[in-house]
Design an enzyme around this catalytic site. Structure first.
Site, mmCIF file in Angstrom:
data_model
loop_
_atom_site.group_PDB
_atom_site.id
_atom_site.type_symbol
_atom_site.label_atom_id
_atom_site.label_comp_id
_atom_site.label_asym_id
_atom_site.label_seq_id
_atom_site.Cartn_x
_atom_site.Cartn_y
_atom_site.Cartn_z
ATOM 1 N N LYS A 65 0.831 -1.207 0.000
ATOM 2 C CA LYS A 65 0.000 0.000 0.000
ATOM 3 C C LYS A 65 0.872 1.266 0.000
ATOM 4 C CE LYS A 65 -2.320 -1.349 3.681
ATOM 5 N NZ LYS A 65 -1.811 -2.740 3.798
ATOM 6 N N THR A 66 1.856 1.315 0.897
ATOM 7 C CA THR A 66 2.749 2.474 0.962
ATOM 8 C C THR A 66 3.584 2.573 -0.309
ATOM 9 O OG1 THR A 66 2.867 2.260 3.366
ATOM 10 C CG2 THR A 66 4.558 3.600 2.306
ATOM 11 N N ASP A 110 -1.294 6.669 6.406
ATOM 12 C CA ASP A 110 -1.373 5.232 6.670
ATOM 13 C C ASP A 110 -2.306 4.965 7.849
ATOM 14 O OD1 ASP A 110 -0.832 2.593 6.217
ATOM 15 O OD2 ASP A 110 1.079 2.581 7.288
ATOM 16 N N THR A 159 -5.677 -1.321 6.863
ATOM 17 C CA THR A 159 -5.842 -2.772 6.918
ATOM 18 C C THR A 159 -7.253 -3.143 7.377
ATOM 19 O OG1 THR A 159 -4.977 -2.758 9.179
ATOM 20 C CG2 THR A 159 -3.397 -3.167 7.406
ATOM 21 N N ARG A 218 6.340 -8.413 1.473
ATOM 22 C CA ARG A 218 7.215 -8.033 2.579
ATOM 23 C C ARG A 218 7.815 -9.274 3.241
ATOM 24 N NH1 ARG A 218 4.488 -4.329 6.844
ATOM 25 N NH2 ARG A 218 4.701 -2.820 5.134
#
Length: 343
Positions: A65-66, A110, A159, A218
């Protein structure tokens, strides 16, 4: 607040993860349908030389997302400012950021579901009218001043999309959902990351790593760095399937990508609560885990892979969980008991 190229670390992220981030949409692996739509929106915004519409991105942790927010800023060729909702404590915090934005900037928040109500209300007018409401003075002499803002794009990531209020959610013109990655997409990510880390990764090793990465880039990149450590200590010239297999065993990660805590969660449901149902809070306490970690990190993958079910009464372990843990006999006993209750 930081630029995407700053050496600072976003909460929960290792510094080396920033080096592995793709900078442009063409380098972003997977999520093909999402990328196709974004390419259209980006081209339209560049052609009109306007700020792109506000973007809402949801999905489990670690899916990009980032990274995607940074890519949008790079593709548009504009400034990129980053913050997290918990860092915005007072209205003046958000006011200071909004008034400093330049033309067509991208502003990324975020975990936007954690915004405080007063800050969220300020965002409504900023997003819709491009202005900021500010109160000057106190008591009877107080008055409201509207401060014009430069056109900007707000990107909100979360999330937990269900916890974002309807008024805020409706103000985003573009809604994106990032899903878990397939094994082939993770293999592509690993092969992209390996040269950046200056290591050689054999195809079979990449496949095994991808299977053990929980569908999450990740996790794949972190495992790749750990494989590099093991390979170096073992004096292996490349990361081969033997290095990966032995290293995953030492890390207690199985072929489904389940770690010790994943198995502890399933075992707790089966052995302590008869396979379920059991409430999330009770389950979190029984395995010594926080509720947020249980619901955001562990449960989504266990549910997606078919090990766990959420029901109105609580969490239930599936037949696959029993088989994976070698507890088929307990499953047969439970099935017999359930049939007995029916009759």
């Amino acid at each position: 607040m930081m630029a995407i190229t700053d050496p600072q670390v976003i909460e929960g992220e290792e510094p080396k993860e920033i080096l592995l981030r793709p900078q442009f949409l063409s380098d972003f692996q997977g999520q093909e349908a999402l990328k196709g739509n974004l390419a259209v929106f980006l081209q339209a915004a560049r052609t009109r030389r306007e700020a792109m519409d506000h973007v809402f991105i949801s999905g489990p942790p670690g899916l990009g997302k980032t990274t995607l927010a940074g890519i949008l800023a790079n593709e548009l060729g504009v400034d990129f400012k980053v913050t997290a909702a918990p860092a915005l404590d007072k209205p003046k915090d958000i006011a200071g950021i909004l008034t400093s934005l330049t033309e067509r900037s991208v502003f990324f928040i975020d975990e936007i579901h954690r915004l405080k109500p007063a800050i969220e209300e300020m965002l409504y007018i900023a997003m819709e009218d491009g202005e900021l409401d500010w109160i000057i003075g106190q008591g009877p002499s107080a008055r409201t001043v509207r401060i014009p803002l430069a056109p900007f794009t707000l990107i909100g990531a979360t999330t937990k999309p269900g916890r974002v209020s309807s008024p805020l959610f409706s103000r985003f013109g573009i809604h994106l959902r990032i899903d878990f990655y397939s094994e082939m997409e993770l293999i592509d990510i690993l092969h992209r990351s390996a040269p950046i880390l200056e290591i050689r990764l054999e195809p079979g090793a990449a496949e095994l790593l991808a299977k053990s990465s929980r569908g999450t880039p990740r996790v794949a990149n972190r495992l790749l760095r750990r494989m590099r450590d093991f390979a170096q200590v073992q004096n292996a010239e490349t990361i081969n399937i033997g290095v990966v297999a032995s290293s995953l065993k030492r890390l207690e990660i199985d072929e489904y990508g389940l770690e010790r805590q994943d198995r502890a969660i399933l075992l707790s449901i089966i052995q302590n609560y008869g396979g379920g149902p059991v409430g999330a809070e009770t389950l979190a306490i029984s395995v010594g885990e926080g509720m947020d970690s249980l619901e955001d990190f562990y449960e989504p993958y266990l549910i997606q892979r078919g090990f766990l079910m959420r029901t109105p009464r609580g969490r239930v372990a599936t037949n696959l969980a029993y088989r994976h843990l070698g507890l088929q006999d307990l499953w047969k006993e439970k099935s017999s008991e359930d049939q007995g209750l029916l009759f």
